[in-house]
Design an enzyme around this catalytic site. Structure first.
Site, short mmCIF file in Angstrom:
data_model
loop_
_atom_site.label_atom_id
_atom_site.label_comp_id
_atom_site.label_asym_id
_atom_site.label_seq_id
_atom_site.Cartn_x
_atom_site.Cartn_y
_atom_site.Cartn_z
CB CYS A 1 -4.09 -7.46 8.75
SG CYS A 1 -4.97 -6.49 7.57
NE ARG B 1 -4.37 -2.84 5.58
CZ ARG B 1 -5.11 -2.30 6.54
NH1 ARG B 1 -5.67 -3.05 7.42
NH2 ARG B 1 -5.27 -1.00 6.58
CE LYS C 1 -10.08 2.04 13.70
NZ LYS C 1 -8.87 1.80 12.91
CG ASN C 2 -9.19 4.81 10.32
OD1 ASN C 2 -8.76 4.14 11.26
ND2 ASN C 2 -9.75 4.26 9.25
CG LEU D 1 3.28 2.28 -2.31
CD1 LEU D 1 1.81 2.54 -2.58
CD2 LEU D 1 4.09 2.48 -3.61
NE ARG E 1 -1.06 -4.02 7.91
CZ ARG E 1 -0.55 -3.03 7.25
NH1 ARG E 1 -1.06 -1.83 7.35
NH2 ARG E 1 0.47 -3.20 6.46
NE ARG F 1 -7.77 -3.22 15.75
CZ ARG F 1 -7.67 -3.28 14.43
NH1 ARG F 1 -7.96 -4.38 13.79
NH2 ARG F 1 -7.27 -2.24 13.74
CG LEU G 1 -9.44 0.61 -2.01
CD1 LEU G 1 -9.75 1.63 -0.94
CD2 LEU G 1 -8.26 1.11 -2.83
CG ASP H 1 -12.38 1.48 6.41
OD1 ASP H 1 -11.84 0.44 5.99
OD2 ASP H 1 -11.73 2.40 6.96
C1 UD1 Z 1 -6.31 3.23 5.87
C2 UD1 Z 1 -7.35 3.04 6.94
C3 UD1 Z 1 -8.22 1.81 6.64
C4 UD1 Z 1 -8.83 1.94 5.24
C5 UD1 Z 1 -7.74 2.23 4.21
C6 UD1 Z 1 -8.30 2.53 2.82
C7 UD1 Z 1 -6.27 3.92 8.92
C8 UD1 Z 1 -5.64 3.64 10.23
N1 UD1 Z 1 -6.68 2.85 8.23
O1 UD1 Z 1 -5.47 2.08 5.87
O2 UD1 Z 1 -9.26 1.73 7.60
O3 UD1 Z 1 -9.49 0.74 4.89
O4 UD1 Z 1 -6.96 3.38 4.61
O5 UD1 Z 1 -9.16 3.59 2.85
O6 UD1 Z 1 -6.44 5.05 8.52
N2 UD1 Z 1 -0.60 -0.21 -0.39
C9 UD1 Z 1 0.53 -0.71 -1.00
N3 UD1 Z 1 1.75 -0.31 -0.51
C10 UD1 Z 1 1.86 0.56 0.53
C11 UD1 Z 1 0.69 1.06 1.14
C12 UD1 Z 1 -0.54 0.65 0.66
O7 UD1 Z 1 0.47 -1.47 -1.96
O8 UD1 Z 1 3.01 0.88 0.92
C13 UD1 Z 1 -1.94 -0.63 -0.90
C14 UD1 Z 1 -2.76 -1.41 0.15
O9 UD1 Z 1 -2.43 -2.78 0.17
C15 UD1 Z 1 -4.19 -1.16 -0.33
C16 UD1 Z 1 -4.11 0.27 -0.89
O10 UD1 Z 1 -2.73 0.52 -1.14
O11 UD1 Z 1 -4.51 -2.04 -1.39
C17 UD1 Z 1 -4.64 1.33 0.03
O12 UD1 Z 1 -4.04 1.17 1.32
P1 UD1 Z 1 -3.81 2.41 2.31
O13 UD1 Z 1 -4.59 3.58 1.79
O14 UD1 Z 1 -2.37 2.58 2.55
O15 UD1 Z 1 -4.52 1.87 3.62
P2 UD1 Z 1 -4.06 2.10 5.13
O16 UD1 Z 1 -3.45 3.44 5.28
O17 UD1 Z 1 -3.32 0.91 5.60
#
Ligand code: UD1
Length: 421
Positions: free
Chosen positions: A116, A121, A22-23, A125, A92, A399, A329, A307
């Site tokens: 969420c 989240r 999925k991801n 960045l 998201r 999902r 995380l 995950d």
């Molecule tokens: C993706 C995965 C999710 C997985 C996560 C971490 C998908 C669709 N989802 O989520 O299943 O759990 O990676 O491996 O691929 N952060 C910030 N600012 C930002 C972006 C992120 O502070 O702009 C923080 C987040 O809150 C979190 C960390 O960075 O603490 C990692 O998040 P991120 O790697 O971005 O996760 P997703 O891409 O949302």
């Protein structure tokens, strides 16, 4: 609303095929917006999140023919660049259309995803990186409005924190930008690697694929042309079934997997006493004689994946001894703890660490799924609980898990989907 009725105690045996990730599929679907030519995606998982993102493409004016695992997509006639709240609030990951829409059309509006269940989240960045590529961004009425009338330009982006979605958005934006983009502290999850390989398969030069530093040469606004893309196997789905075998003390085989992507989970299960036969595209797990406790810390790839945290906690619940599980995380990713305790687990939370004291028996009860992976942890615990467990609110599972009850039933679990009356 559907729920799952699970009667615990059955051993599992046999083989199942793991679905596409999925991801990996979600950013791939978003990346199709970089092309104005028809293309085909194969090995898509048959899950709600994929249907949601494909629906978003059609709302933008794309044409989509979708049949379970295959989608033929043509984004040559995009009419709108607005990703509406109705879709983004359901998932998201819709934020992944921000980079490709902006770089191809010079403007877009994407609803803010909001927090969420597993934490805040933020997307700061993503936005900061696109701004350094020349985008003007304002947040108004719950929407991110981004503009770059003359296109984005390459930039040096240093991510303060490793972000999977942030890296994916910038890679897609950079593919059609003017000049070279250099991403420092990029994510290198297999799903990010596949997106980079997809972009490279369109003739874009990308250096550093699979490392924390990526360099991408943009096409100066020229849309891309992709070959057929086959989605990689889902390492989280596969890891979840390995945990199902471990918790039920069973031996099962998973076909169509990439064992390399599962290293962190396999290592931890080995330390708990399980053993493995690994072949080209299949893994057979053998149960532990005595299931040992485990210590783990969630971290970016190739470290232990967040995950898989909930599923390992479910296994640790019946291990002989005390396990320590630290979540680094997401700040609120322990909602399965109170539900597991309702089944008889002995878990104590202190800050971002859970201490899990192994118990010899779990007892079936009504439990509530709270997020995607937390839900699968409840299903795993239910497989060994005495009596019947009803797992409610399984729309979370739908999902991201392709035919969970079908696959578990074929392995011998007693699991039935029912409707709430
Ligand atoms: C993706 C995965 C999710 C997985 C996560 C971490 C998908 C669709 N989802 O989520 O299943 O759990 O990676 O491996 O691929 N952060 C910030 N600012 C930002 C972006 C992120 O502070 O702009 C923080 C987040 O809150 C979190 C960390 O960075 O603490 C990692 O998040 P991120 O790697 O971005 O996760 P997703 O891409 O949302």
């Amino acid at each position: 609303m559907d729920y799952l009725e699970i009667v615990g105690g059955s051993k599992l045996k046999g083989a199942i095929t793991i679905s596409g990730a999925k991801n990996a599929a979600l950013p791939i679907i978003a990346a199709t917006l970089l092309s104005d030519k028809p293309l085909t995606l194969t090995n898509l998982p048959n899950v709600v999140d994929i249907r949601t993102l494909l629906k978003l493409l059609t709302m933008l004016g794309g044409s989509v023919e979708h049949n379970e695992t295959i989608a033929n997509i043509n984004n040559s006639d995009i009419q709108s660049t607005k990703a509406v709240y109705e879709i983004v609030s359901q998932m998201r990951a819709s934020i992944l259309v921000l980079g490709p829409l902006l770089t191809r059309f010079g403007e877009c509006e994407v609803s803010l995803p909001g927090g969420c269940a597993i934490g805040q989240r933020p997307i700061d960045l993503h936005l900061k990186a696109l701004e350094s590529m020349g985008a003007t961004i304002e947040i108004k009425g719950g929407y991110v409005r981004a503009e770059a009338k003359d296109g984005l330009h390459g930039a040096k982006i240093i991510f303060d924190k490793i972000t999977v979605g942030g890296t994916e958005n910038v890679v897609m934006a950079a593919a059609m930008a003017h000049g070279t983009t250099n991403i420092i502290n990029a994510a290198k999850e297999p799903e990010v690697v596949q997106l980079c390989e997809m972009i490279a398969s369109a003739g874009i030069e990308i250096e550093g694929i699979g490392t924390n530093e990526l360099t991408i040469e943009g096409t100066c606004g020229k849309p891309l042309e992709f070959p057929t893309i086959e989605v990689i196997p889902d390492r989280i789905e596969a890891g979840t079934y390995l945990c199902a075998a471990a918790i039920t003390s069973s031996s099962i085989t998973l076909n169509k997997v990439n064992a390399g992507h599962l290293r962190a989970s396999i290592d931890k299960l080995e330390s708990m006493g399980c053993s493995f036969d690994i072949e080209d595209e299949s893994i057979t797990i053998h149960p532990a004689i005595t299931l040992k406790p485990v210590d783990l810390i969630t971290i970016e790839y190739p470290g232990f994946p967040t995950d898989m945290q909930a599923q390992f906690m479910a296994v640790a619940v019946i291990a002989e001894g005390e396990s320590l599980i630290e979540e680094r995380l997401f700040e609120n990713r322990f909602m399965h703890v109170s539900e597991l305790n309702r089944l008889g687990a002995d878990i104590w939370l202190k800050g971002s660490t859970a201490a899990v004291k192994g118990v010899s028996t779990l007892y079936g009860a009504d439990v509530m799924a709270t997020d995607l992976r937390a839900s699968s942890a409840l299903v795993l615990a239910a497989l060994v609980a005495e009596g019947t467990t009803n797992v409610r609110r399984i729309y979370h599972l739908d999902r991201g898990y392709d035919d969970l009850e079908g696959k578990l039933s074929s392995l011998g679990a007693q699991i039935t989907r029912k409707k709430e009356v």
